[in-house]
Design a protein around this motif. Structure first.
Motif: not given
Ligand code: NAD
Length: 479
Positions: A146-150, A172-177, A226-231, A248-250, A281-283, A382-384
């Motif tokens: 599962i991956s994010p949009w950035n 696999a699921k990419p970001s819906e964004v 993706g984001g820390t709260a989702t993680g 891999e989070l925020g 970019i998370c970095l 906080e992460e902006i």
């Molecule tokens: P997000 O957590 O909102 O979404 C990431 C993915 O998780 C999306 O595909 C989303 O649809 C999915 N998701 C959301 N809720 C879910 C659930 N309940 N169950 C399963 N999947 C779910 O993050 P985002 O807004 O797309 O991305 C931005 C974040 O990603 C930032 O916090 C950034 O720091 C982080 N990020 C981290 C890294 C890294 O390598 N550490 C790299 C890039 C981005």
């Protein structure tokens, strides 16, 4: 343009016919529809993956490698098409998608296509006991990515490539964004001869499609970025099911600048590490700490350079800063600029939305530099995740080390100095998974990649990723 799920090598509409709008961030218009896939679609993807697994897991390493490298070559041949799609979906400058996102997606497949041919497991001779142990590294089965949009295709393939190289089949699921390039990847996989069902791509919201993947009884590992709260949510659901987890989070990364650095190199790299990909970019080094003796000079030079960055339409060659990824994200970033003002930060440049002629509804924001009065403020904690950085001075190594580590995150840190002892001490003591010294985002795909604290659990990259996507089984033979 409507996007479809890629299941068992074919393209399908979602079973419930539920669709989400796909926005073009450069003009704010809906330009297509995305499936909002349900449990049923995820189950179909799982069944395809499960059926493909016995054969794929027994495919020779040479054959797997050949297919992965073929995918990489096809991505390179389709660079322009993929870069245009990525830029349109995400808002990033096309120049960036062409130079970074798509080439890196191709490298991910090439790298793991080669890496799997070099991946070895251990053997331990139990001397004096007349026994030998050898360790098998077996693919897990069906895994979820599962991956994010950035960095849409870049991060999507960073997971998929090692998963399939190791012999797993993937849901696999990419970001819906930003689903577009993941959709296009399906065609490339078919053309490269990837057997049906090895990779299945389902589109949809995190709360529906993503949730169905993480809850699935038989998807045995989840690799998530993706984001820390989702993680945290994913860990809550998947850990009691004993799934293997890579999170891999925020981040809220410090960029620490000492007076003895190579100033010009530091300055131009700091502009990049602050605002590349609109700061999404998370970095990115979003907290800039500058040694007091050069603080005023840095502040003047940095602001001058940032003001020269051109905010523009992503398709224009001279655009440095494109559109932010979505309207809600733009609103979130603007909210932090308002918080900074409340917290007595001074906006040294930027802070405002930008209107681009002909694209008035696009999500454009000036690159923004905020001088903060202290490190405890919210904009420093906080992460902006947008084109916003803070700057403040420091007086000593100990002071800056303490501030650098005083956040909940720990992904990366950048250090600018020519002092060897300081480099060694600070690299040891910075709480981060990655420390760059006198550079930023220089990547060698063999190195471990990941964060500490709220930035995640586990490491990707190189053999670490192949270890994650395999189970170790030790066999002990007495002779
Ligand atoms: P997000 O957590 O909102 O979404 C990431 C993915 O998780 C999306 O595909 C989303 O649809 C999915 N998701 C959301 N809720 C879910 C659930 N309940 N169950 C399963 N999947 C779910 O993050 P985002 O807004 O797309 O991305 C931005 C974040 O990603 C930032 O916090 C950034 O720091 C982080 N990020 C981290 C890294 C890294 O390598 N550490 C790299 C890039 C981005």
């Amino acid at each position: 343009m409507n996007i479809q799920n890629y299941i068992n090598g074919n393209f399908h509409n979602p079973t419930n016919d539920d669709w989400i709008d796909n926005y073009n961030p450069s003009n704010g218009e809906v330009y297509g529809q995305i499936p909002n896939s349900t449990k049923e679609d995820v189950e179909n993807a799982y069944i395809a993956a499960k059926s493909a697994f016995p054969s794929w897991s027994q495919t020779t390493l040479e054959e797997r490698s050949r297919i992965l490298i073929k995918i990489s070559e096809l991505l390179e041949e389709n660079l322009q098409r993929f870069a245009e799609a990525e830029s349109k979906d995400n808002g990033k400058p096309i120049s960036l998608a062409k130079a970074v996102d798509i080439p890196r997606a191709a490298s991910n497949f090439r790298f793991f296509g080669n890496a799997i041919t070099q991946f070895a497991s251990e053997s331990h001779e139990s001397i004096g006991l007349q026994a030998i142990n050898y360790t098998l590294r077996q693919p897990i089965g069906v895994v979820g990515c599962i991956s994010p949009w950035n960095l849409p295709l870049y991060l999507f393939t960073w997971k998929i490539a090692p998963a399939i190289a190791a012999g797993n089949c993937v849901v696999a699921k990419p970001s819906e964004v930003t689903p577009m390039t993941a959709y296009l990847l399906g065609e490339i996989c078919n053309e490269a001869g990837l057997p049906k069902g090895v990779l299945n791509i389902v589109h949809g919201l995190g709360t529906t499609t993503g949730q169905a993947i993480i809850e699935h009884q038989d998807i045995k590992a989840i690799s998530f970025t993706g984001g820390t709260a989702t993680g945290a949510h994913i860990a809550k659901v998947a850990a009691p099911m004993f799934k293997k987890l890579s999170l891999e989070l925020g981040g809220k990364n410090p960029n620490i600048i000492f007076a003895d650095c190579d100033y010009e190199d530091m300055l131009s790299t700091t502009v990049r590490s602050s605002f590349a990909n609109q700061g999404q970019i998370c970095l990115c080094g979003s907290r800039i700490f500058v040694e007091a003796s050069i603080y005023e000079k840095f502040k003047k030079d940095f602001v001058e350079k940032v003001k020269q960055l051109k905010v523009g339409h992503p398709s224009k060659d001279d655009t440095n800063i494109g559109a932010l990824v979505s309207k809600p994200h733009l609103e979130k970033v603007k909210e932090y600029i308002a918080i900074a003002k409340d917290e007595h930060g001074s906006i040294l440049c930027g802070g405002n939305e930008v209107t681009i002629e002909g694209f008035e509804n696009g999500y454009y924001l000036e690159p923004t530099v905020i001088e903060v009065p202290n490190d405890d403020c919210r904009v420093n904690q906080e992460e902006i995740f947008g084109p916003v950085v803070t700057i403040m001075p420091f007086n000593s190594e100990d002071e800056v080390l303490q501030m650098a580590n005083k956040v909940k995150y720990g992904l990366s840190a950048t250090l600018w100095t020519n002092n060897l002892k300081r480099t060694m001490k600070m690299s040891n003591e910075l709480q981060a998974g990655i420390v760059w010294v006198n550079t930023w985002m220089m990547r060698d795909l063999r190195t471990p990649f990941g964060g500490v604290k709220a930035s995640g659990v586990g490491r990707e990259g190189g053999f670490e990723a192949l270890r994650f996507f395999t189970e170790a089984k030790n066999v002990c033979i007495k002779y």
